[in-house]
Structure formats: C-alpha cells, structure tokens
Design an enzyme around this catalytic site. Structure first.
Site, PDB file in Angstrom:
ATOM      1  N   SER A 144      36.967  39.807  31.176  1.00 38.28           N
ATOM      2  CA  SER A 144      37.438  38.576  31.351  1.00 38.28           C
ATOM      3  C   SER A 144      38.096  38.133  30.071  1.00 38.28           C
ATOM      4  O   SER A 144      38.937  37.105  29.927  1.00 38.28           O
ATOM      5  CB  SER A 144      36.481  37.962  32.181  1.00 38.28           C
ATOM      6  OG  SER A 144      35.621  38.525  33.041  1.00 38.28           O
TER       7      SER A 144
ATOM      8  N   THR B 137      35.066  33.979  30.368  1.00 38.26           N
ATOM      9  CA  THR B 137      36.316  33.005  29.816  1.00 38.26           C
ATOM     10  C   THR B 137      35.308  32.594  29.501  1.00 38.26           C
ATOM     11  O   THR B 137      34.036  31.832  29.673  1.00 38.26           O
ATOM     12  CB  THR B 137      36.387  32.593  31.313  1.00 38.26           C
ATOM     13  OG1 THR B 137      37.411  32.936  31.911  1.00 38.26           O
ATOM     14  CG2 THR B 137      37.317  30.971  30.780  1.00 38.26           C
TER      15      THR B 137
ATOM     16  N   THR C  57      40.711  33.690  28.246  1.00 44.28           N
ATOM     17  CA  THR C  57      40.478  33.954  29.030  1.00 44.28           C
ATOM     18  C   THR C  57      41.173  35.646  29.600  1.00 44.28           C
ATOM     19  O   THR C  57      42.798  35.221  29.365  1.00 44.28           O
ATOM     20  CB  THR C  57      40.357  33.469  30.718  1.00 44.28           C
ATOM     21  OG1 THR C  57      39.654  34.250  31.652  1.00 44.28           O
ATOM     22  CG2 THR C  57      41.705  32.947  31.231  1.00 44.28           C
TER      23      THR C  57
ATOM     24  N   ARG D 272      50.478  35.003  37.616  1.00 43.19           N
ATOM     25  CA  ARG D 272      49.098  33.713  38.122  1.00 43.19           C
ATOM     26  C   ARG D 272      48.095  32.738  36.713  1.00 43.19           C
ATOM     27  O   ARG D 272      47.997  33.748  35.846  1.00 43.19           O
ATOM     28  CB  ARG D 272      47.694  34.705  38.541  1.00 43.19           C
ATOM     29  CG  ARG D 272      46.623  33.337  39.269  1.00 43.19           C
ATOM     30  CD  ARG D 272      46.102  33.363  38.447  1.00 43.19           C
ATOM     31  NE  ARG D 272      44.493  32.464  38.591  1.00 43.19           N
ATOM     32  CZ  ARG D 272      43.444  32.353  38.064  1.00 43.19           C
ATOM     33  NH1 ARG D 272      43.705  32.245  37.029  1.00 43.19           N
ATOM     34  NH2 ARG D 272      42.753  31.124  37.994  1.00 43.19           N
TER      35      ARG D 272
ATOM     36  N   THR E  37      34.279  27.519  33.032  1.00 44.95           N
ATOM     37  CA  THR E  37      34.344  28.791  33.235  1.00 44.95           C
ATOM     38  C   THR E  37      34.953  28.785  35.040  1.00 44.95           C
ATOM     39  O   THR E  37      33.717  27.528  35.276  1.00 44.95           O
ATOM     40  CB  THR E  37      33.328  29.350  32.942  1.00 44.95           C
ATOM     41  OG1 THR E  37      33.945  30.656  33.197  1.00 44.95           O
ATOM     42  CG2 THR E  37      32.606  28.754  33.335  1.00 44.95           C
ATOM     43  N   GLY E  38      35.338  30.012  35.377  1.00 48.26           N
ATOM     44  CA  GLY E  38      34.816  29.849  36.817  1.00 48.26           C
ATOM     45  C   GLY E  38      36.559  29.823  37.812  1.00 48.26           C
ATOM     46  O   GLY E  38      37.084  29.640  37.013  1.00 48.26           O
TER      47      GLY E  38
HETATM   48  C1  SD4 Z   1      40.903  31.389  35.490  1.00 53.35           C
HETATM   49  N1  SD4 Z   1      38.815  30.366  34.891  1.00 53.35           N
HETATM   50  O1  SD4 Z   1      41.589  32.101  35.014  1.00 53.35           O
HETATM   51  C2  SD4 Z   1      39.179  31.353  34.384  1.00 53.35           C
HETATM   52  C3  SD4 Z   1      38.504  32.288  34.910  1.00 53.35           C
HETATM   53  C4  SD4 Z   1      37.502  32.793  34.284  1.00 53.35           C
HETATM   54  O2  SD4 Z   1      35.505  33.969  33.749  1.00 53.35           O
HETATM   55  O3  SD4 Z   1      36.596  31.783  33.884  1.00 53.35           O
HETATM   56  N2  SD4 Z   1      36.527  33.645  33.843  1.00 53.35           N
HETATM   57  O4  SD4 Z   1      40.674  30.631  36.565  1.00 53.35           O
END
Ligand code: SD4
Length: 336
Positions: A94, A196, A214, A224, A247-248
């Site tokens: 990631s 991330t 990330t 995106r 993160t998320g």
């Molecule tokens: C995202 N927040 O691109 C990031 C993804 C993520 O571990 O946290 N991945 O939306």
C-alpha cells in the site's frame, strides 16, 4: 511478519498490547539501536520528547525516524527518512514500490509532508518514483507551489535527479491479474487493505512535523486521489498545537477534513485521544454504512501526549518514545 498475523496476536491479548516480540520479529531487516521492550498501555501518562508515532505496524520506519531524532536532526528529517523505509519496502502493498495498482495496472502514489512552520508540499497520482515523500519535500522547499499531480509531479522529480523505476512488483501484478477476473470497480474496503504510513514526530527542540505516503486504494479508478496527500485530511500539523494523520477510506476522511478537525479540537483543549474519538464520531454520524469501511486516526499534542482511534478493531499505532519502540492496539468504535 504479515500484518494479519500480527493483528490476530494483538487482538488475542487485547487493548494496550504491545508488539515487543512482534516488532522484533518484523525488524529483521534493520533493528533499532535501542532494545524493544514489551510493556505499557495504549495511552502514555508521562509524555516525553522527542517522539515519533506512525500508523500501522512499521517498527523499522519509526526506528529510522528515532535514530534521526537522536542525532539531533529535525522532526522533518525524521519524517522523511522514516517514511522512506516503507516506501522502499517492496513487500508493503500500500506504499511506494510494490503498491497495488489502479484498475488499469498503474501504481500511482500520493504523499505529503508538513513542517513546523506549517509549510506543506505534496504529490498526487505520481508514477514511477519510489520516494514520493522526498518529492513532496522538494515541492515544499524548492517550488512556488504546494501540490503537483501526475506527469507534472513525475517530470519535476526526474528533473531534480529522481530515477524512474517500475513500481509494479511481480506479487502486485499477480494480485491485479487475479482481481481482474471479477473486476469489482467499487473499492472494497477491509482492514487488510490499509497500510498507508502516516507519521508524526516531535524533535529535541519540541518542534512538530508530519508526513503521509500511500499507493491509495487497490484497484481504484484511474486518476483517483485519496486523503493522504491532501492538507487537513490525511495530515495536518500546527506547531503550536500538535498534529494528526489518517489511514483508511480516504473519501470519508476527505469529507470530514479529519486531521484538521483533530488539531482544531486539540486547540480547544481536547486531548489527542478525545480529538481522535470525536473525528471518528463525525464519520459515524454522517455515514450509515460505516460498518463497511475502516478509518483510523493518530494524533500528538505539543506536550507529547498521543492518542489514536478507529472504526473497526485491527488498527495499530507505532510509538517510539522513551527508548521504547512499540506497536499498540488502537481502541475502536464498532464493538457490536
Ligand atoms: C487512501 N487513505 O488513499 C488512503 C488509503 C489507506 O492504507 O489508508 N491505505 O484513501
């Protein structure tokens, strides 16, 4: 060690679990100079500085940042070098090289950095460069802009000496080929999808910096961009108050400007823990489908107190403070 395995270990022993052993096991490539001890609780009572915290189980990254802080260098240097460890780790799917591609097979990276002066630099949707965090720093320091995107970001990086490299590893290519069999275009979020690295550090002078890097959501639509490189969402630093990073599922963090919110709540007197909880509460209130996605926040205030909170069990935070490099399980909202 695979993160899934670690999370199983962590949830077995409950909150406040520290990955002393787990961190050691993960740390074969480069061991921190200080001993990793097993100990302590999820929130530290007596804050000390310097310190570094990061999202997920990244002991090598926090060890590197700590080493830089111990040399008396700035939090900004610590952030850049700490994040670079994970960007260069081809096994992390990631971040940086080895990141899972978008649905067309392109690995596109987002990263940003902020310093004690509140300066910000970022790159989004950049391909072929292993260290977006370093390019983000250069955008901040050496250009009149704060954010470069796509081919412009890549061209800038190459023009100042970064090498073009293929970021799609064999493992990530195979995973993408497998995904193409069903081609579910809507990103499906689950805990395994989130690696991330968001990192916050306070140096010996008490100054705060942060970074976030990330490859974004696996198999995202082309073009995106998530929250990670967007100021106030994936990261925010105010050297008078503190910092936060996320993160998320970036779409949810963006809609609530989560990291800025946390710093502003700390400014109003909330602890880092209370502020993270309120920011997650904001998402829960707005998104009835919160059961389908994960968001996690970590935060630090000027005193060196830390906090973290997330929606679902499984998120962890690295904290290197007081000579202890530990991975702590983070409390979560969805206990049903
Ligand atoms: C995202 N927040 O691109 C990031 C993804 C993520 O571990 O946290 N991945 O939306």
């Amino acid at each position: 060690m695979k993160r899934r395995k670690f999370i199983q270990n962590a949830s077995l022993s409950g909150l406040g679990v520290v990955a002393g052993a787990a961190a050691l096991a993960c740390n074969d490539a480069k061991k921190p100079s200080e001993a990793i001890t097993s100990a302590t609780v999820a929130t530290n009572n007596v804050p000390t500085k310097p310190l570094v915290i990061a999202t997920w189980n990244v002991p090598n990254a926090t060890a590197k940042a700590w080493e830089v802080l111990q040399e008396g260098k700035s939090a900004l240097d610590a952030i850049e070098q700490g994040c670079m460890i994970e960007e260069a780790n081809a096994e992390g799917q990631s971040v940086g090289i080895g990141g899972l591609p978008d649905r067309d097979g392109r690995v596109t990276l987002d990263a940003c950095i902020m310093n004690k002066g509140g300066d910000y630099g970022a790159v989004v949707c950049m391909q072929n460069i292993v260290h977006p965090i370093s390019v983000a720093r250069k955008v901040m320091q050496d250009t009149p802009h704060v954010l470069l995107a796509g081919t412009g970001a890549e061209q800038f990086a190459v023009s100042i000496g970064f090498k073009r490299e293929n970021l799609l590893t064999e493992a990530s290519r195979k995973a993408w080929e497998e995904w193409k069999k069903t081609s579910e275009y809507k990103p499906i979020i689950n805990i395994e999808n989130h690696d991330t690295i968001g990192m916050l550090a306070i140096d010996k002078n008490g100054d705060i910096s942060g970074g976030c890097t990330t490859s974004g959501l696996a198999y995202k639509m082309a073009g995106r961009v998530g929250d990670s490189a967007i100021i106030g969402s994936g990261l925010f630093i105010d050297n008078e108050v503190g910092g936060a990073t996320a993160t998320g599922l970036g779409e949810e963090v963006l809609k609530t400007v989560g990291s800025f919110l946390i710093v502003e709540l700390m400014r109003q007197g909330k602890s880092p823990q209370q502020a993270c909880e309120e920011a997650i509460g904001r998402i829960i209130k707005k998104s009835p489908d919160f059961k389908d996605f994960q968001v996690g926040y970590i935060a630090v205030n000027k005193k060196g107190e830390t906090g973290a909170y997330c929606i679902h069990e499984g998120f962890t935070m690295m904290r290197y403070q007081d000579n202890v490099n530990e991975n702590v399980a983070v409390d979560f909202y969805n206990k049903s």
